[in-house]
Design a protein around this motif. Structure first.
Motif, PDB file in Angstrom:
ATOM      1  N   ASP A 201       0.832  -1.210   0.000  1.00 38.89           N
ATOM      2  CA  ASP A 201       0.000   0.000   0.000  1.00 38.89           C
ATOM      3  C   ASP A 201       0.864   1.256   0.000  1.00 38.89           C
ATOM      4  N   ALA A 202       1.966   1.203   0.742  1.00 35.89           N
ATOM      5  CA  ALA A 202       2.861   2.366   0.788  1.00 35.89           C
ATOM      6  C   ALA A 202       3.515   2.603  -0.568  1.00 35.89           C
ATOM      7  N   ILE A 203       3.861   1.524  -1.268  1.00 31.42           N
ATOM      8  CA  ILE A 203       4.446   1.667  -2.603  1.00 31.42           C
ATOM      9  C   ILE A 203       3.448   2.319  -3.547  1.00 31.42           C
ATOM     10  N   ASN A 204       2.201   1.885  -3.471  1.00 32.62           N
ATOM     11  CA  ASN A 204       1.171   2.482  -4.326  1.00 32.62           C
ATOM     12  C   ASN A 204       0.994   3.968  -4.040  1.00 32.62           C
ATOM     13  N   ALA A 205       1.243   4.352  -2.790  1.00 26.72           N
ATOM     14  CA  ALA A 205       1.143   5.768  -2.407  1.00 26.72           C
ATOM     15  C   ALA A 205       2.467   6.505  -2.627  1.00 26.72           C
ATOM     16  N   GLU A 206       3.472   5.790  -3.185  1.00 27.90           N
ATOM     17  CA  GLU A 206       4.804   6.341  -3.436  1.00 27.90           C
ATOM     18  C   GLU A 206       5.479   6.814  -2.158  1.00 27.90           C
ATOM     19  N   ALA A 224      14.513 -14.828   7.269  1.00 31.20           N
ATOM     20  CA  ALA A 224      14.637 -15.602   6.024  1.00 31.20           C
ATOM     21  C   ALA A 224      13.557 -15.237   5.007  1.00 31.20           C
ATOM     22  N   ASP A 225      12.798 -14.195   5.245  1.00 30.08           N
ATOM     23  CA  ASP A 225      11.720 -13.790   4.334  1.00 30.08           C
ATOM     24  C   ASP A 225      12.331 -13.209   3.056  1.00 30.08           C
ATOM     25  N   ALA A 226      12.457 -14.045   2.021  1.00 31.65           N
ATOM     26  CA  ALA A 226      13.118 -13.622   0.782  1.00 31.65           C
ATOM     27  C   ALA A 226      12.349 -12.514   0.074  1.00 31.65           C
ATOM     28  N   ASP A 227      11.011 -12.563   0.114  1.00 28.34           N
ATOM     29  CA  ASP A 227      10.222 -11.527  -0.544  1.00 28.34           C
ATOM     30  C   ASP A 227      10.414 -10.173   0.136  1.00 28.34           C
ATOM     31  N   ALA A 228      10.495 -10.184   1.463  1.00 27.99           N
ATOM     32  CA  ALA A 228      10.715  -8.929   2.179  1.00 27.99           C
ATOM     33  C   ALA A 228      12.098  -8.371   1.877  1.00 27.99           C
ATOM     34  N   LYS A 229      13.089  -9.248   1.784  1.00 28.83           N
ATOM     35  CA  LYS A 229      14.449  -8.802   1.483  1.00 28.83           C
ATOM     36  C   LYS A 229      14.515  -8.183   0.091  1.00 28.83           C
ATOM     37  N   ALA A 230      13.888  -8.849  -0.873  1.00 32.15           N
ATOM     38  CA  ALA A 230      13.864  -8.313  -2.232  1.00 32.15           C
ATOM     39  C   ALA A 230      13.054  -7.027  -2.302  1.00 32.15           C
ATOM     40  N   GLY A 231      11.926  -7.011  -1.600  1.00 30.18           N
ATOM     41  CA  GLY A 231      11.095  -5.819  -1.589  1.00 30.18           C
ATOM     42  C   GLY A 231      11.815  -4.629  -0.997  1.00 30.18           C
ATOM     43  N   LEU A 232      12.553  -4.860   0.082  1.00 32.65           N
ATOM     44  CA  LEU A 232      13.299  -3.777   0.705  1.00 32.65           C
ATOM     45  C   LEU A 232      14.336  -3.210  -0.260  1.00 32.65           C
ATOM     46  N   ALA A 233      15.060  -4.102  -0.951  1.00 29.05           N
ATOM     47  CA  ALA A 233      16.067  -3.637  -1.911  1.00 29.05           C
ATOM     48  C   ALA A 233      15.424  -2.811  -3.020  1.00 29.05           C
ATOM     49  N   GLN A 234      14.244  -3.215  -3.459  1.00 32.73           N
ATOM     50  CA  GLN A 234      13.587  -2.494  -4.538  1.00 32.73           C
ATOM     51  C   GLN A 234      13.069  -1.131  -4.101  1.00 32.73           C
ATOM     52  N   VAL A 235      12.457  -1.058  -2.930  1.00 30.20           N
ATOM     53  CA  VAL A 235      11.930   0.250  -2.517  1.00 30.20           C
ATOM     54  C   VAL A 235      13.061   1.198  -2.148  1.00 30.20           C
ATOM     55  N   GLU A 236      14.164   0.679  -1.644  1.00 33.61           N
ATOM     56  CA  GLU A 236      15.319   1.547  -1.380  1.00 33.61           C
ATOM     57  C   GLU A 236      15.868   2.103  -2.692  1.00 33.61           C
ATOM     58  N   LEU A 241      16.213   6.884  -6.374  1.00 33.27           N
ATOM     59  CA  LEU A 241      16.000   7.439  -7.709  1.00 33.27           C
ATOM     60  C   LEU A 241      14.918   8.511  -7.741  1.00 33.27           C
ATOM     61  N   ARG A 242      14.198   8.681  -6.637  1.00 36.23           N
ATOM     62  CA  ARG A 242      13.007   9.536  -6.626  1.00 36.23           C
ATOM     63  C   ARG A 242      13.311  10.956  -7.110  1.00 36.23           C
ATOM     64  N   ASP A 243      14.381  11.551  -6.637  1.00 28.46           N
ATOM     65  CA  ASP A 243      14.696  12.935  -7.006  1.00 28.46           C
ATOM     66  C   ASP A 243      15.975  13.019  -7.838  1.00 28.46           C
ATOM     67  N   ALA A 244      16.383  11.912  -8.440  1.00 29.06           N
ATOM     68  CA  ALA A 244      17.650  11.890  -9.173  1.00 29.06           C
ATOM     69  C   ALA A 244      17.524  12.652 -10.493  1.00 29.06           C
ATOM     70  N   ASP A 245      18.552  13.422 -10.807  1.00 26.55           N
ATOM     71  CA  ASP A 245      18.678  14.092 -12.101  1.00 26.55           C
ATOM     72  C   ASP A 245      19.576  13.201 -12.956  1.00 26.55           C
ATOM     73  N   ASP A 268      22.478   2.560 -10.230  1.00 27.38           N
ATOM     74  CA  ASP A 268      21.044   2.587  -9.920  1.00 27.38           C
ATOM     75  C   ASP A 268      20.237   2.943 -11.164  1.00 27.38           C
ATOM     76  N   LEU A 269      20.680   3.961 -11.884  1.00 28.97           N
ATOM     77  CA  LEU A 269      19.983   4.356 -13.106  1.00 28.97           C
ATOM     78  C   LEU A 269      19.972   3.221 -14.118  1.00 28.97           C
ATOM     79  N   ASP A 270      21.106   2.529 -14.251  1.00 28.61           N
ATOM     80  CA  ASP A 270      21.190   1.430 -15.215  1.00 28.61           C
ATOM     81  C   ASP A 270      20.227   0.309 -14.855  1.00 28.61           C
ATOM     82  N   ILE A 271      20.149  -0.033 -13.580  1.00 27.47           N
ATOM     83  CA  ILE A 271      19.223  -1.084 -13.152  1.00 27.47           C
ATOM     84  C   ILE A 271      17.788  -0.676 -13.462  1.00 27.47           C
ATOM     85  N   ALA A 272      17.434   0.548 -13.125  1.00 25.68           N
ATOM     86  CA  ALA A 272      16.065   1.020 -13.360  1.00 25.68           C
ATOM     87  C   ALA A 272      15.742   1.052 -14.843  1.00 25.68           C
ATOM     88  N   GLY A 273      16.758   1.294 -15.675  1.00 28.83           N
ATOM     89  CA  GLY A 273      16.541   1.356 -17.111  1.00 28.83           C
ATOM     90  C   GLY A 273      16.673   0.021 -17.809  1.00 28.83           C
TER      91      GLY A 273
END
Length: 328
Positions: A201-206, A224-236, A241-245, A268-273
């Motif tokens: 829900d927080a991701i949907n609200a940015e 050992a929650d792999a989804d939480a670990k991956a999710g944390l890496a993605q939201v970080e 990237l939120r305000d990156a030029d 970070d930019l390369d991964i996002a792209g």
């Protein structure tokens, strides 16, 4: 880039790949004579060849007999689904057992793979193409590329594990279709746990900071929650990237090749792209040049980006090897 709770299918272990030693081009182009008429397909079946009476261990549109004439069609189908090549002999009990197991798996896959049966004695050219010196010999073809599977009788659970790896390799290479007559079954998604739902829900609200906090609480409860670990890496990553030029980030990266933060920002930019390999090469190269705290900072960021991409992704496997070389 996938959302934290809908990640791409992982690739199989790197021991199985699409760089086979067999050249199928001769068989693909073989025979100027027209292909023999195909036997009538089972209802809904579109696979070429048709199973010869008394030879196929299980009647199914996804278990077919192959000749030199129909083999090129089989290779073409490998762009849509993985094709398992069963080089068999009815005179070999071991071969019969393997064939029966493979046919059962093909039926269960319901159009997501094709079992192509080849009488090794009748079609020695095909057997030779797969370097078969005895039966049973089983290989697969994905996008026209051969993948060796087995050359002896194995327990059923091991054969199923090999096919499972094959399906993962195929999916990682975009070969995940369904033959006509099959169905693409999707298991219903289980409801998210409260903390995962809070993060979603927080991701949907940015609100990436709130999402990260929810994932950290989930990891505190279940490390050992792999989804939480991956999710944390993605939201970080999203937060960074939120305000990156982008233009300024890339300019700084070009001007300061050994500035750790500048290089990580470009990665970070390369991964996002979608430029995953470029990002990994940039960071592993950086790790090889810097020392001390800078090296550890770069290493930890690379591990986080592995989670973003998916730790079973073949590009991650390759980058892990590059990381080991850079460190040692």
């Amino acid at each position: 880039m996938s959302t934290p709770n809908h990640r791409p299918s992982p690739a199989a272990p790197s021991s199985m790949n699409l760089r086979g030693a067999v050249d199928l081009s001769a068989l693909k182009a073989r025979s100027t004579a027209p292909a023999a008429p195909a036997a009538p397909a089972a209802p809904g079946g579109a696979a070429p060849g048709g199973a010869a009476p008394g030879t196929a261990p299980a009647p199914s549109p996804f278990v077919v007999q192959v000749s030199e004439q129909t083999f090129p069609q089989i290779v073409q189908l490998s762009a849509e689904v993985p094709v398992v090549i069963d080089l068999y002999s009815d005179a070999s009990p071991d071969s019969q057992q393997v064939s029966a197991i493979l046919a059962s798996i093909a039926v269960e896959q319901n159009g997501r793979m094709l079992l192509a049966r080849v009488d090794a004695a009748a079609y020695p050219q095909i057997a030779q193409a797969f370097s078969a010196v005895a039966v049973p010999t089983v290989a697969a073809v994905i996008k026209g590329q051969p993948v060796p599977l087995l050359d002896r009788l194995m327990p059923e659970d091991q054969i199923r594990a090999l096919v499972g790896e094959l399906m993962q390799v195929a999916a990682a290479n975009g070969v995940n279709g369904t033959l006509e007559g099959g169905t693409q079954e999707e298991a219903p998604e289980a409801p998210l746990s409260p903390l995962h739902q809070e993060a979603f829900d927080a991701i949907n609200a940015e609100d990436y900071d709130a999402a990260a906090a929810a994932y950290r609480r989930a990891l505190a409860e279940q490390p050992a929650d792999a989804d939480a670990k991956a999710g944390l890496a993605q939201v970080e990553l999203m937060a960074r990237l939120r305000d990156a030029d982008a233009e300024a980030v890339r300019r700084a990266g070009a001007e300061e090749p050994d500035n750790v933060q500048a290089q990580l920002a470009v990665a970070d930019l390369d991964i996002a792209g979608g430029h995953v390999e470029d990002a990994f090469r940039r960071i592993t190269g950086l790790i090889g040049r810097v020392r001390g705290e800078d090296r550890e900072t770069a290493r930890l960021r690379l591990l986080d980006l592995f989670e973003v991409v998916g730790i079973a992704d073949p590009r991650v496997t390759k980058a892990r090897s590059a990381l080991a070389r850079a460190l040692f």
